[in-house]
Design a protein around this motif. Sequence first.
Motif, PDB file in Angstrom:
ATOM      1  N   SER A   1     108.327  21.342 -18.020  1.00  0.00           N
ATOM      2  CA  SER A   1     108.635  20.060 -18.753  1.00  0.00           C
ATOM      3  C   SER A   1     108.037  18.757 -18.178  1.00  0.00           C
ATOM      4  CB  SER A   1     110.353  20.227 -18.351  1.00  0.00           C
ATOM      5  OG  SER A   1     110.630  21.435 -19.149  1.00  0.00           O
ATOM      6  N   GLY A   2     106.777  18.720 -18.300  1.00  0.00           N
ATOM      7  CA  GLY A   2     105.971  17.643 -18.013  1.00  0.00           C
ATOM      8  C   GLY A   2     105.590  17.447 -16.389  1.00  0.00           C
ATOM      9  N   CYS A   3     106.241  18.263 -15.551  1.00  0.00           N
ATOM     10  CA  CYS A   3     105.828  17.994 -13.981  1.00  0.00           C
ATOM     11  C   CYS A   3     104.341  18.808 -13.836  1.00  0.00           C
ATOM     12  CB  CYS A   3     106.678  18.491 -13.085  1.00  0.00           C
ATOM     13  SG  CYS A   3     108.083  17.519 -13.170  1.00  0.00           S
ATOM     14  N   VAL A   4     103.539  18.381 -12.716  1.00  0.00           N
ATOM     15  CA  VAL A   4     102.121  18.870 -12.654  1.00  0.00           C
ATOM     16  C   VAL A   4     102.525  19.870 -11.319  1.00  0.00           C
ATOM     17  CG1 VAL A   4      99.991  18.634 -11.624  1.00  0.00           C
ATOM     18  CG2 VAL A   4     100.902  17.083 -13.333  1.00  0.00           C
ATOM     19  N   ARG A   5     102.431  21.245 -11.436  1.00  0.00           N
ATOM     20  CA  ARG A   5     102.764  22.175 -10.435  1.00  0.00           C
ATOM     21  C   ARG A   5     101.608  22.679  -9.854  1.00  0.00           C
ATOM     22  NH1 ARG A   5     105.664  26.959 -13.440  1.00  0.00           N
ATOM     23  NH2 ARG A   5     107.393  25.244 -14.196  1.00  0.00           N
ATOM     24  N   LEU A   6     101.562  22.872  -8.238  1.00  0.00           N
ATOM     25  CA  LEU A   6     100.615  23.851  -7.803  1.00  0.00           C
ATOM     26  C   LEU A   6     101.420  24.931  -6.890  1.00  0.00           C
ATOM     27  CD1 LEU A   6     100.163  20.498  -7.588  1.00  0.00           C
ATOM     28  CD2 LEU A   6      98.296  21.177  -6.035  1.00  0.00           C
ATOM     29  N   MET A   7     100.162  25.741  -6.593  1.00  0.00           N
ATOM     30  CA  MET A   7     100.807  26.715  -5.681  1.00  0.00           C
ATOM     31  C   MET A   7     101.310  26.063  -4.445  1.00  0.00           C
ATOM     32  SD  MET A   7      97.836  29.742  -6.314  1.00  0.00           S
ATOM     33  CE  MET A   7      96.540  28.779  -6.466  1.00  0.00           C
ATOM     34  N   ASN A   8     102.215  26.831  -3.998  1.00  0.00           N
ATOM     35  CA  ASN A   8     102.897  26.381  -2.800  1.00  0.00           C
ATOM     36  C   ASN A   8     101.897  26.071  -1.585  1.00  0.00           C
ATOM     37  OD1 ASN A   8     105.715  25.659  -3.086  1.00  0.00           O
ATOM     38  ND2 ASN A   8     106.233  27.873  -3.023  1.00  0.00           N
ATOM     39  N   GLN A   9     100.943  26.921  -1.449  1.00  0.00           N
ATOM     40  CA  GLN A   9      99.764  26.805  -0.396  1.00  0.00           C
ATOM     41  C   GLN A   9      99.208  25.512  -0.544  1.00  0.00           C
ATOM     42  OE1 GLN A   9     101.090  29.566  -1.445  1.00  0.00           O
ATOM     43  NE2 GLN A   9     100.927  31.141   0.170  1.00  0.00           N
ATOM     44  N   ASP A  10      98.864  25.236  -1.983  1.00  0.00           N
ATOM     45  CA  ASP A  10      97.783  24.039  -2.457  1.00  0.00           C
ATOM     46  C   ASP A  10      98.734  22.691  -2.221  1.00  0.00           C
ATOM     47  OD1 ASP A  10      95.713  25.508  -2.604  1.00  0.00           O
ATOM     48  OD2 ASP A  10      95.831  25.727  -4.878  1.00  0.00           O
ATOM     49  N   ILE A  11     100.191  22.835  -2.744  1.00  0.00           N
ATOM     50  CA  ILE A  11     100.575  21.447  -2.459  1.00  0.00           C
ATOM     51  C   ILE A  11     100.991  21.227  -0.989  1.00  0.00           C
ATOM     52  CG2 ILE A  11     103.103  22.414  -2.705  1.00  0.00           C
ATOM     53  CD1 ILE A  11     101.945  19.174  -4.223  1.00  0.00           C
ATOM     54  N   ILE A  12     101.063  22.283   0.005  1.00  0.00           N
ATOM     55  CA  ILE A  12     101.118  21.686   1.275  1.00  0.00           C
ATOM     56  C   ILE A  12      99.814  21.154   1.787  1.00  0.00           C
ATOM     57  CG2 ILE A  12     101.282  22.850   3.571  1.00  0.00           C
ATOM     58  CD1 ILE A  12     103.383  24.765   2.522  1.00  0.00           C
ATOM     59  N   ASP A  13      98.831  21.742   1.301  1.00  0.00           N
ATOM     60  CA  ASP A  13      97.398  20.956   1.707  1.00  0.00           C
ATOM     61  C   ASP A  13      97.298  19.670   1.388  1.00  0.00           C
ATOM     62  OD1 ASP A  13      94.492  21.961   2.761  1.00  0.00           O
ATOM     63  OD2 ASP A  13      94.269  21.008   0.700  1.00  0.00           O
ATOM     64  N   LEU A  14      97.558  19.517  -0.035  1.00  0.00           N
ATOM     65  CA  LEU A  14      97.376  18.218  -0.659  1.00  0.00           C
ATOM     66  C   LEU A  14      98.380  17.226  -0.126  1.00  0.00           C
ATOM     67  CD1 LEU A  14      96.477  16.434  -3.122  1.00  0.00           C
ATOM     68  CD2 LEU A  14      98.441  17.188  -4.435  1.00  0.00           C
ATOM     69  N   TYR A  15      99.655  17.485   0.180  1.00  0.00           N
ATOM     70  CA  TYR A  15     100.449  16.588   0.803  1.00  0.00           C
ATOM     71  C   TYR A  15     100.021  16.106   2.069  1.00  0.00           C
ATOM     72  CZ  TYR A  15     105.170  15.328   2.917  1.00  0.00           C
ATOM     73  OH  TYR A  15     106.186  14.585   3.556  1.00  0.00           O
ATOM     74  N   GLU A  16      99.195  16.949   2.851  1.00  0.00           N
ATOM     75  CA  GLU A  16      98.629  16.498   4.242  1.00  0.00           C
ATOM     76  C   GLU A  16      97.385  15.680   4.020  1.00  0.00           C
ATOM     77  OE1 GLU A  16     100.218  16.899   7.070  1.00  0.00           O
ATOM     78  OE2 GLU A  16     101.570  18.179   6.032  1.00  0.00           O
ATOM     79  N   ARG A  17      96.814  15.827   2.786  1.00  0.00           N
ATOM     80  CA  ARG A  17      95.645  14.877   2.708  1.00  0.00           C
ATOM     81  C   ARG A  17      95.671  13.696   2.144  1.00  0.00           C
ATOM     82  NH1 ARG A  17      90.923  18.241   3.274  1.00  0.00           N
ATOM     83  NH2 ARG A  17      91.499  20.480   3.139  1.00  0.00           N
ATOM     84  N   VAL A  18      96.712  13.635   1.101  1.00  0.00           N
ATOM     85  CA  VAL A  18      96.893  12.551   0.133  1.00  0.00           C
ATOM     86  C   VAL A  18      97.333  11.008   0.834  1.00  0.00           C
ATOM     87  CG1 VAL A  18      99.258  12.830  -0.508  1.00  0.00           C
ATOM     88  CG2 VAL A  18      97.883  11.619  -2.195  1.00  0.00           C
ATOM     89  N   PRO A  19      96.882   9.910   0.692  1.00  0.00           N
ATOM     90  CA  PRO A  19      97.116   8.761   1.208  1.00  0.00           C
ATOM     91  C   PRO A  19      98.336   8.172   0.882  1.00  0.00           C
ATOM     92  CG  PRO A  19      94.844   8.530   0.525  1.00  0.00           C
ATOM     93  CD  PRO A  19      95.660   9.776  -0.220  1.00  0.00           C
ATOM     94  N   ASN A  20      98.969   7.432   1.658  1.00  0.00           N
ATOM     95  CA  ASN A  20     100.040   6.680   1.306  1.00  0.00           C
ATOM     96  C   ASN A  20     100.110   5.848   0.222  1.00  0.00           C
ATOM     97  OD1 ASN A  20     102.723   7.349   2.625  1.00  0.00           O
ATOM     98  ND2 ASN A  20     102.124   5.836   4.317  1.00  0.00           N
ATOM     99  N   LYS A  21     100.955   6.128  -0.699  1.00  0.00           N
ATOM    100  CA  LYS A  21     101.162   5.057  -1.787  1.00  0.00           C
ATOM    101  C   LYS A  21      99.571   5.438  -2.653  1.00  0.00           C
ATOM    102  CE  LYS A  21     105.137   3.537  -0.611  1.00  0.00           C
ATOM    103  NZ  LYS A  21     105.354   2.378  -0.023  1.00  0.00           N
ATOM    104  N   ALA A  22      99.155   6.514  -2.761  1.00  0.00           N
ATOM    105  CA  ALA A  22      98.043   6.610  -3.516  1.00  0.00           C
ATOM    106  C   ALA A  22      98.363   6.415  -4.953  1.00  0.00           C
ATOM    107  CB  ALA A  22      97.591   8.249  -3.255  1.00  0.00           C
ATOM    108  N   ARG A  23      97.182   6.060  -5.549  1.00  0.00           N
ATOM    109  CA  ARG A  23      96.899   5.639  -6.999  1.00  0.00           C
ATOM    110  C   ARG A  23      96.869   7.116  -7.764  1.00  0.00           C
ATOM    111  NH1 ARG A  23      92.259   4.694  -9.660  1.00  0.00           N
ATOM    112  NH2 ARG A  23      92.195   3.905 -11.889  1.00  0.00           N
ATOM    113  N   ILE A  24      97.408   7.250  -8.819  1.00  0.00           N
ATOM    114  CA  ILE A  24      97.342   8.503  -9.768  1.00  0.00           C
ATOM    115  C   ILE A  24      97.017   8.324 -10.984  1.00  0.00           C
ATOM    116  CG2 ILE A  24      99.973   8.578  -9.765  1.00  0.00           C
ATOM    117  CD1 ILE A  24      99.437  11.883 -10.105  1.00  0.00           C
TER     118      ILE A  24
END
Length: 237
Positions: A210-233
Amino acid sequence: MTTDLLSRRRLLSLLAVGTASTLAGCASSGPQRFTPIAAVSPAFAPALPPGRSPELDATYGEIVDGGFVIPAVPYWKIPPRFYRQRVPNETGEPAGTVVVDTQQRFLYLVEPGGQTAMRYGVGIGREGFAWQGEGVIQWRQKWPKWTPPSEMVARQPELAKYGPGTGGMEPGLMNPLGARALYIFKNGQDTLYRLHGNPEWNSIGKAVSSGCVRLMNQDIIDLYERVPNKARIVVWQ
């Protein structure tokens, strides 16, 4: 007889000295080299089924995180283009930007230097619920609670027990936000859309949420560690 006996003794002595020299040479020639068994007999190494590799087994294998055991993803059942991978940055966006291409079902995080991006396969919102535009990842959470907005509860009354004012659904493997959530804001306001994990690996590459962007749990953990603070999307429609 005496001369013959002396000759025989001298010959035996010379032979003994030669033998000792030979043995001493082996002992002083340095450590012996042994070839690993695996290198000699690779045929005995267990073969992985077609479509699998040790690298991908490690990327999408079972992990323990936050006290939860995240099951391995059967990635060989997912089109390989949706695997996490480093690609040239063709988004035109600068380093640190998150780009969601809803048509191709990809999420990019542009890496430092701007020449490459880490690309992830995603599932997106069903037609009519998809969000597009530009915002900021204002907040992030490990193992978040999930509170469906009132609009969703109105469409799905069975979710009322998790709706506003209830405290939401507790974190866990069945929580729709999965292991991590990145919250998208625009002009200082919560858009109610998230980048988040999800246990339903077979939804990657599809338009089902319903609108959200979903990733596999292994991938969201990896993204979480990489993405900068207050990143532009940026979300492309």
